[in-house]
Write a protein that holds these residues in place. Structure first.
Motif, short mmCIF file in Angstrom:
data_model
loop_
_atom_site.label_atom_id
_atom_site.label_comp_id
_atom_site.label_asym_id
_atom_site.label_seq_id
_atom_site.Cartn_x
_atom_site.Cartn_y
_atom_site.Cartn_z
N SER A 141 -2.00 2.95 0.49
CA SER A 141 -1.05 3.49 -0.51
C SER A 141 -1.61 4.76 -1.13
O SER A 141 -0.90 5.76 -1.32
CB SER A 141 -0.79 2.48 -1.63
N ASN A 142 -2.90 4.73 -1.46
CA ASN A 142 -3.54 5.91 -2.04
C ASN A 142 -3.56 7.07 -1.06
O ASN A 142 -3.27 8.21 -1.42
CB ASN A 142 -4.99 5.59 -2.44
N ALA A 143 -3.93 6.76 0.19
CA ALA A 143 -4.04 7.81 1.20
C ALA A 143 -2.70 8.51 1.42
O ALA A 143 -2.64 9.72 1.64
CB ALA A 143 -4.54 7.22 2.52
N VAL A 148 -10.97 8.51 -3.10
CA VAL A 148 -10.02 8.80 -4.18
C VAL A 148 -10.62 8.45 -5.54
O VAL A 148 -10.46 9.18 -6.52
CB VAL A 148 -8.68 8.05 -3.96
N HIS A 149 -11.35 7.33 -5.59
CA HIS A 149 -12.01 6.96 -6.86
C HIS A 149 -12.92 8.10 -7.34
O HIS A 149 -12.94 8.46 -8.52
CB HIS A 149 -12.83 5.68 -6.70
N ALA A 150 -13.69 8.65 -6.39
CA ALA A 150 -14.63 9.71 -6.76
C ALA A 150 -13.89 10.98 -7.18
O ALA A 150 -14.23 11.60 -8.20
CB ALA A 150 -15.57 9.99 -5.59
N VAL A 190 -3.01 9.64 -8.53
CA VAL A 190 -2.98 9.11 -7.17
C VAL A 190 -2.81 7.59 -7.25
O VAL A 190 -1.94 7.00 -6.58
CB VAL A 190 -4.26 9.46 -6.37
N HIS A 191 -3.60 6.95 -8.10
CA HIS A 191 -3.48 5.50 -8.24
C HIS A 191 -2.16 5.10 -8.89
O HIS A 191 -1.55 4.12 -8.50
CB HIS A 191 -4.66 4.94 -9.03
N ALA A 192 -1.70 5.87 -9.88
CA ALA A 192 -0.43 5.54 -10.55
C ALA A 192 0.73 5.57 -9.56
O ALA A 192 1.59 4.70 -9.57
CB ALA A 192 -0.17 6.52 -11.69
N ILE A 241 -11.13 5.58 2.32
CA ILE A 241 -10.35 6.65 1.65
C ILE A 241 -10.15 6.29 0.17
O ILE A 241 -10.25 7.13 -0.71
CB ILE A 241 -8.99 6.88 2.35
N ASP A 242 -9.90 5.01 -0.10
CA ASP A 242 -9.74 4.58 -1.50
C ASP A 242 -10.98 4.94 -2.31
O ASP A 242 -10.88 5.46 -3.43
CB ASP A 242 -9.50 3.06 -1.53
N ALA A 243 -12.16 4.69 -1.75
CA ALA A 243 -13.40 5.02 -2.46
C ALA A 243 -13.49 6.53 -2.72
O ALA A 243 -13.91 6.96 -3.80
CB ALA A 243 -14.60 4.55 -1.65
N PRO A 283 -1.35 -2.07 1.84
CA PRO A 283 -2.69 -2.21 1.27
C PRO A 283 -3.03 -1.05 0.31
O PRO A 283 -2.60 0.09 0.53
CB PRO A 283 -3.61 -2.17 2.49
N HIS A 284 -3.80 -1.38 -0.71
CA HIS A 284 -4.11 -0.43 -1.79
C HIS A 284 -4.67 0.90 -1.26
O HIS A 284 -4.23 1.98 -1.67
CB HIS A 284 -5.12 -1.09 -2.74
N GLY A 285 -5.63 0.83 -0.36
CA GLY A 285 -6.26 2.06 0.14
C GLY A 285 -5.27 2.95 0.89
O GLY A 285 -5.26 4.17 0.72
#
Ligand SMILES: [Zn+2]
Length: 389
Positions: free
Chosen positions: A284-286, A199-201, A266-268, A195-197, A280-282
């Protein structure tokens, strides 16, 4: 295409990319010469214990390279750990980073600090690193961070302050993408990093950065196509080699996209969740993803509508920009649930009384917030956290 496609931009990425199952076991053959006679090999204790790095290390030794293993990288690596790696690597001629984003981040800065002798305090921030760095090869073992193609390294300083070095100098010489290394990843990590990936896209595609560019947009769309088509396959069957390869490639393409068209709210808003509650980072983003996209929709619906069908092909049949954007956000929320992630802040032990401090902390991420398609105030951030709670 939008007007950004005609604007000036700079695009940097990793010079050489090897995508091949089993390629980590050919590390010596692929990069031994480039790395020189003494290599610092940076990884984490868990990977060493299960022997995932054994074949790569043996292949280096087989080419006559002397290998120093630094296997102490932890999640959210600290400055102290980085400095220990630098100490272990004094006199090295090259650095290999092997692992998740944390090991790769430590390897990047170890290569810089050993190679240049510069002071870390002067390297923080954007384009402050001087170099030169040592030859550097990165081998990811998760499909998510894209760190093997990003010019960024994030280190925890003190209790919980995260600082970053962002400089094209720390892009590696070679990235080795060996999907076999990811076959054993547990579903929870597979889901969160996947999911993190995505979000990056998504954030790279919609980024308001002046450097958003046609290459990043194209890469983001192909990343979403690969990630969207394969994330549920790797959750259902972690041993699916083709699907694992597609996730690894998708996460790298997303990394190339956001390395040059940076991520946003989303990252902020995810950082305070990760920093304070050690989520975990991913994940948190989700947790904030659908709520931030919903907030952004008034300014970014047309962009989300453009990529909705890349991620979820059925959405190409949705009529109209608003409808397709709304369906995209709904599908993303449903996907997080289907891959087994918690979906509410309360599910991960965050109390409602913590939200105000999180909103104020999120405001410190101005370097990311400036890229968001819609301006975010502290009041907005709090409303988004409430919606996610
Ligand atoms: Zn991320």
């Amino acid at each position: 295409m939008t007007a950004t496609s005609l604007s000036p931009f700079t695009f940097n990425t990793t010079a050489s990319i090897v995508f091949e199952p089993g390629s980590a076991a050919r590390l010596g053959e692929i990069a031994g010469k480039r790395l020189g006679g003494r290599v610092l090999f940076v990884t984490d204790p868990g990977l060493l214990k299960i022997g995932l790095a054994d074949a790569a290390i043996a292949s280096l030794k087989a080419t006559g390279v002397e290998v120093t293993i630094f296997g102490e990288v932890e999640a959210d690596p600290s400055r102290a750990t980085l400095m220990k790696a630098v100490e272990a690597g004094r006199g090295a001629s090259g650095v290999v980073g092997f692992g998740g984003g944390s090991s790769l981040d430590v390897a990047k800065l170890a290569a810089l600090l050993i190679g240049s002798g510069e002071d870390l305090n002067e390297a923080w921030g954007v384009a402050q690193a001087k170099g030169p760095r040592l030859p550097l090869v990165l081998i990811p073992t998760t499909a998510g961070t894209g760190s093997e193609v990003t010019p960024v390294s994030i280190i925890t300083v003190g209790e919980e302050e995260k600082r970053g070095v962002s400089s094209a100098i720390i892009l590696p010489d070679v990235a080795i993408l060996d999907a076999d290394l990811t076959l054993g990843l547990p579903p929870a990590i597979t889901a969160a990093t996947g999911i993190d990936a995505m979000v990056h896209a998504i954030e790279a595609y919609a980024s308001k950065s002046a450097n958003n560019n046609p290459l990043s947009k194209m890469l983001a769309r192909e990343a979403l196509r690969l990630l969207g088509a394969n994330i549920e396959k790797v959750i259902a069957n972690g041993q699916d080699r083709d699907a694992r390869g597609a996730m690894l490639l998708g996460s790298m393409l997303a990394g190339q996209a956001f390395a040059n068209s940076p991520v946003a709210a989303v990252h902020a808003l995810a950082y305070p969740i990760g920093g304070t509650f050690h989520i975990p980072h991913g994940l948190s983003n989700a947790l904030v993803l659908p709520h931030v996209l919903h907030f952004n929709a008034p300014d970014a619906a047309h962009l989300y509508a453009e990529i909705a069908g890349d991620c979820f092909p059925a959405l190409d049949r949705e009529e109209g920009i608003q409808g397709r954007c709304a369906a995209f956000i709904e599908e993303l929320a449903a996907l997080s649930k289907r891959v087994g992630l918690q979906t509410r802040l309360r599910d991960v032990g965050i109390g409602e009384d913590a939200l105000a401090k999180m909103a104020s902390d999120a405001m410190k991420q101005q370097r990311l917030l400036v890229n968001n398609p819609r301006p975010v105030s502290e009041t907005d951030a709090l409303a988004i956290y409430r919606a996610a709670w």
